[in-house]
Design a protein around this motif. Structure first.
Motif, PDB file in Angstrom:
ATOM      1  N   ALA A 211      42.170   5.307 -81.233  1.00  0.00           N
ATOM      2  CA  ALA A 211      42.980   4.085 -81.184  1.00  0.00           C
ATOM      3  C   ALA A 211      43.352   3.815 -79.730  1.00  0.00           C
ATOM      4  O   ALA A 211      43.951   4.669 -79.066  1.00  0.00           O
ATOM      5  N   HIS A 213      45.479   1.659 -77.034  1.00  0.00           N
ATOM      6  CA  HIS A 213      46.683   0.824 -76.985  1.00  0.00           C
ATOM      7  C   HIS A 213      47.070   0.538 -75.541  1.00  0.00           C
ATOM      8  O   HIS A 213      47.036   1.432 -74.685  1.00  0.00           O
ATOM      9  N   ILE A 229      44.784   1.315 -88.559  1.00  0.00           N
ATOM     10  CA  ILE A 229      44.029   2.559 -88.683  1.00  0.00           C
ATOM     11  C   ILE A 229      43.395   2.662 -90.070  1.00  0.00           C
ATOM     12  O   ILE A 229      42.229   3.050 -90.212  1.00  0.00           O
ATOM     13  N   PRO A 272      46.913  -1.797 -81.245  1.00  0.00           N
ATOM     14  CA  PRO A 272      45.760  -0.943 -81.037  1.00  0.00           C
ATOM     15  C   PRO A 272      44.430  -1.563 -81.477  1.00  0.00           C
ATOM     16  O   PRO A 272      44.370  -2.372 -82.379  1.00  0.00           O
ATOM     17  N   VAL A 274      41.003   0.075 -82.865  1.00  0.00           N
ATOM     18  CA  VAL A 274      40.607   1.357 -83.469  1.00  0.00           C
ATOM     19  C   VAL A 274      39.123   1.315 -83.810  1.00  0.00           C
ATOM     20  O   VAL A 274      38.637   0.354 -84.391  1.00  0.00           O
TER      21      VAL A 274
END
Length: 278
Positions: A211, A213, A229, A272, A274
């Motif tokens: 992930a 960010h 996620i 994020p 992912v």
């Protein structure tokens, strides 16, 4: 039609937003006075800010609104508010135990025109970067534990080497859970370096996903992280985003407008981001 009028309006809106942000923020002249101790934000936490930052996913019954963007799933924000007890309104649908986190903090903040990178500016008493560190090193692991799940195995902080000594005490405090990686020339290089460090540090139990960010986005919430996620674990890749609200003009020469692009299919991508690790 001339693009200058639209540009002027957008710049006015941007300056107004920055003015509001600066009213709540202050800069510091010395990193050493605020960074090494890493006091998690206490004045305002991510979960009690009514920041319109809960994902559109219905976490109670796991019905998600999936919108494909470049073969990824877009998870969006809505106007729902966090509950007053700071308890994340999210079902334990995401497995954090096989997700490595890369926190990008290597940018120079040149567009911000501040006297330091924007991730080090203070927001309500704490450096902006600390909100993300607190989330990934404290809040998310605590939430995972409360749900009988594993927390993130590793957080990689991508940071310019000149600032790493200031953050070494934090790395030492979270020994084995936090590590440095050097930034690349561009964001793509920073992501590559962070991913390489995640793979290097998890060879005994490889992560299935990573992930990414941006540290300059301090208002990320546990429901958002869980949803994006979970979507990535289902589809292979996912990104957090919101429907585009701005008026977008297309121009070939930067002077005249060719057309106004319909907003209905445009999304503003956040983090994020992912993706599965092959």
């Amino acid at each position: 039609k001339f693009i200058c009028a639209t540009t002027s309006t957008l710049l006015t809106s941007l300056l107004a937003s920055l003015f509001v942000l600066l009213l709540q923020s202050r800069t510091v002249s010395s990193f050493g006075s605020v960074i090494p101790s890493f006091l998690p934000p206490t004045t305002t936490t991510n979960n009690n800010i009514n920041n319109n930052a809960i994902t559109r996913s219905n976490h109670r019954n796991h019905q998600r609104n999936k919108n494909a963007l470049f073969h990824t799933t877009t998870t969006t924000r809505t106007n729902a508010k966090s509950n007053p007890n700071n308890e994340p309104d999210v079902a334990p649908s995401a497995d954090f135990g096989q997700v490595g986190f890369v926190l990008l903090a290597g940018g120079s903040g040149s567009r911000m025109k501040a006297n330091m990178p924007k991730q080090f500016l203070t927001l309500r008493g704490s450096p902006v970067l600390h909100y993300s560190l607190d989330m990934f090193l404290n809040k998310l692991p605590a939430f995972a534990e409360s749900q009988g799940l594993s927390g993130p195995p590793i957080v990689v902080l991508v940071m310019d080497p000149i600032y790493q000594p200031d953050y070494q005490p934090i790395v030492d405090k979270y020994q084995g859970k936090l590590a440095f990686a050097n930034p690349g020339i561009e964001r793509q290089g920073s992501v590559e370096n962070g991913l390489a460090k995640v793979i290097e540090l998890t060879t005994s139990k490889p992560c299935t996903h990573v992930a990414i960010h941006d540290s300059a986005r301090p208002l990320i919430t546990i429901p958002e992280i869980s949803a994006v996620i979970s979507d990535a674990q289902t589809t292979g890749a996912a990104v957090l985003g919101v429907p585009c609200k701005a008026t977008i003009k297309e121009s070939a020469d930067g002077l005249t407008v060719l057309r106004t692009i319909p907003r209905a299919r445009l999304w503003e991508v956040h983090t994020p981001q992912v993706v599965g690790i092959d």
